[in-house]
Motif scaffolding. Structure first.
Motif, PDB file in Angstrom:
ATOM      1  N   GLU A  28       0.965  -1.257   0.205  1.00  0.00           N
ATOM      2  CA  GLU A  28      -0.110  -0.082  -0.086  1.00  0.00           C
ATOM      3  C   GLU A  28       0.957   1.162  -0.030  1.00  0.00           C
ATOM      4  O   GLU A  28       1.766   1.112   0.389  1.00  0.00           O
ATOM      5  N   HIS A  32      -0.445   7.779   0.215  1.00  0.00           N
ATOM      6  CA  HIS A  32      -1.557   8.077  -0.659  1.00  0.00           C
ATOM      7  C   HIS A  32      -2.499   7.203  -0.357  1.00  0.00           C
ATOM      8  O   HIS A  32      -2.595   6.041  -1.172  1.00  0.00           O
ATOM      9  N   SER A  33      -3.456   7.460   0.610  1.00  0.00           N
ATOM     10  CA  SER A  33      -4.632   6.380   0.853  1.00  0.00           C
ATOM     11  C   SER A  33      -5.495   6.010  -0.198  1.00  0.00           C
ATOM     12  O   SER A  33      -5.716   6.680  -0.981  1.00  0.00           O
ATOM     13  N   GLY A  34      -5.534   4.690  -0.281  1.00  0.00           N
ATOM     14  CA  GLY A  34      -6.614   4.152  -1.313  1.00  0.00           C
ATOM     15  C   GLY A  34      -5.619   3.717  -2.634  1.00  0.00           C
ATOM     16  O   GLY A  34      -6.270   3.527  -3.453  1.00  0.00           O
ATOM     17  N   TRP A  35      -4.567   3.755  -2.633  1.00  0.00           N
ATOM     18  CA  TRP A  35      -3.306   3.598  -3.801  1.00  0.00           C
ATOM     19  C   TRP A  35      -2.510   2.417  -3.258  1.00  0.00           C
ATOM     20  O   TRP A  35      -2.050   2.281  -2.070  1.00  0.00           O
ATOM     21  N   GLU A  47       2.019   2.960  -9.599  1.00  0.00           N
ATOM     22  CA  GLU A  47       1.059   3.293  -8.712  1.00  0.00           C
ATOM     23  C   GLU A  47      -0.296   3.363  -9.215  1.00  0.00           C
ATOM     24  O   GLU A  47      -0.385   3.927 -10.293  1.00  0.00           O
ATOM     25  N   LEU A  48      -1.154   2.781  -8.631  1.00  0.00           N
ATOM     26  CA  LEU A  48      -2.599   2.725  -9.157  1.00  0.00           C
ATOM     27  C   LEU A  48      -3.540   2.625  -7.707  1.00  0.00           C
ATOM     28  O   LEU A  48      -3.067   2.138  -6.420  1.00  0.00           O
ATOM     29  N   PRO A  49      -4.946   2.863  -7.916  1.00  0.00           N
ATOM     30  CA  PRO A  49      -5.726   2.750  -6.970  1.00  0.00           C
ATOM     31  C   PRO A  49      -6.015   1.074  -6.544  1.00  0.00           C
ATOM     32  O   PRO A  49      -5.808   0.395  -7.421  1.00  0.00           O
ATOM     33  N   ARG A  72       1.890   6.171 -13.328  1.00  0.00           N
ATOM     34  CA  ARG A  72       0.629   6.153 -12.593  1.00  0.00           C
ATOM     35  C   ARG A  72      -0.454   5.604 -13.490  1.00  0.00           C
ATOM     36  O   ARG A  72      -0.506   5.632 -14.709  1.00  0.00           O
ATOM     37  N   LEU A  74      -4.537   3.798 -14.041  1.00  0.00           N
ATOM     38  CA  LEU A  74      -5.873   3.431 -13.447  1.00  0.00           C
ATOM     39  C   LEU A  74      -6.481   2.110 -13.847  1.00  0.00           C
ATOM     40  O   LEU A  74      -6.009   1.491 -14.719  1.00  0.00           O
ATOM     41  N   ARG A  75      -7.351   1.675 -12.871  1.00  0.00           N
ATOM     42  CA  ARG A  75      -8.044   0.317 -13.236  1.00  0.00           C
ATOM     43  C   ARG A  75      -9.272   0.510 -13.868  1.00  0.00           C
ATOM     44  O   ARG A  75      -9.830   1.254 -14.176  1.00  0.00           O
TER      45      ARG A  75
END
Length: 75
Positions: A28, A32-35, A47-49, A72, A74-75
């Protein structure tokens, strides 16, 4: 020499923008919370959600933005 290395890395990462990445999530993001952070099959730092449940798993993401030290996605 360091500047050249960073520019080459960023240029390579930019070629993966919009393309699918298979990322092994390693941890984790502490700042960067949630990533989450991981490495794709071409050894690009990504780095991704995501969350704790993704750690240790392969996930599919799409490159969004290149920086000199990571991509960076995204999903």
């Amino acid at each position: 020499l360091g500047d050249v290395e960073r520019e080459l890395a960023r240029g390579y990462y930019e070629t993966r923008i919009g393309k699918p990445l298979e990322v092994l999530v390693e941890r984790e993001c502490p700042d960067h919370s949630g990533w989450v952070r991981g490495t794709d099959r071409c050894y690009i730092p990504v780095e991704l959600p995501g969350g704790r449940e993704d750690v240790g798993r392969f996930v599919t993401a799409y490159g969004e933005a290149a920086q000199w030290h990571q991509l960076r996605a995204l999903r």
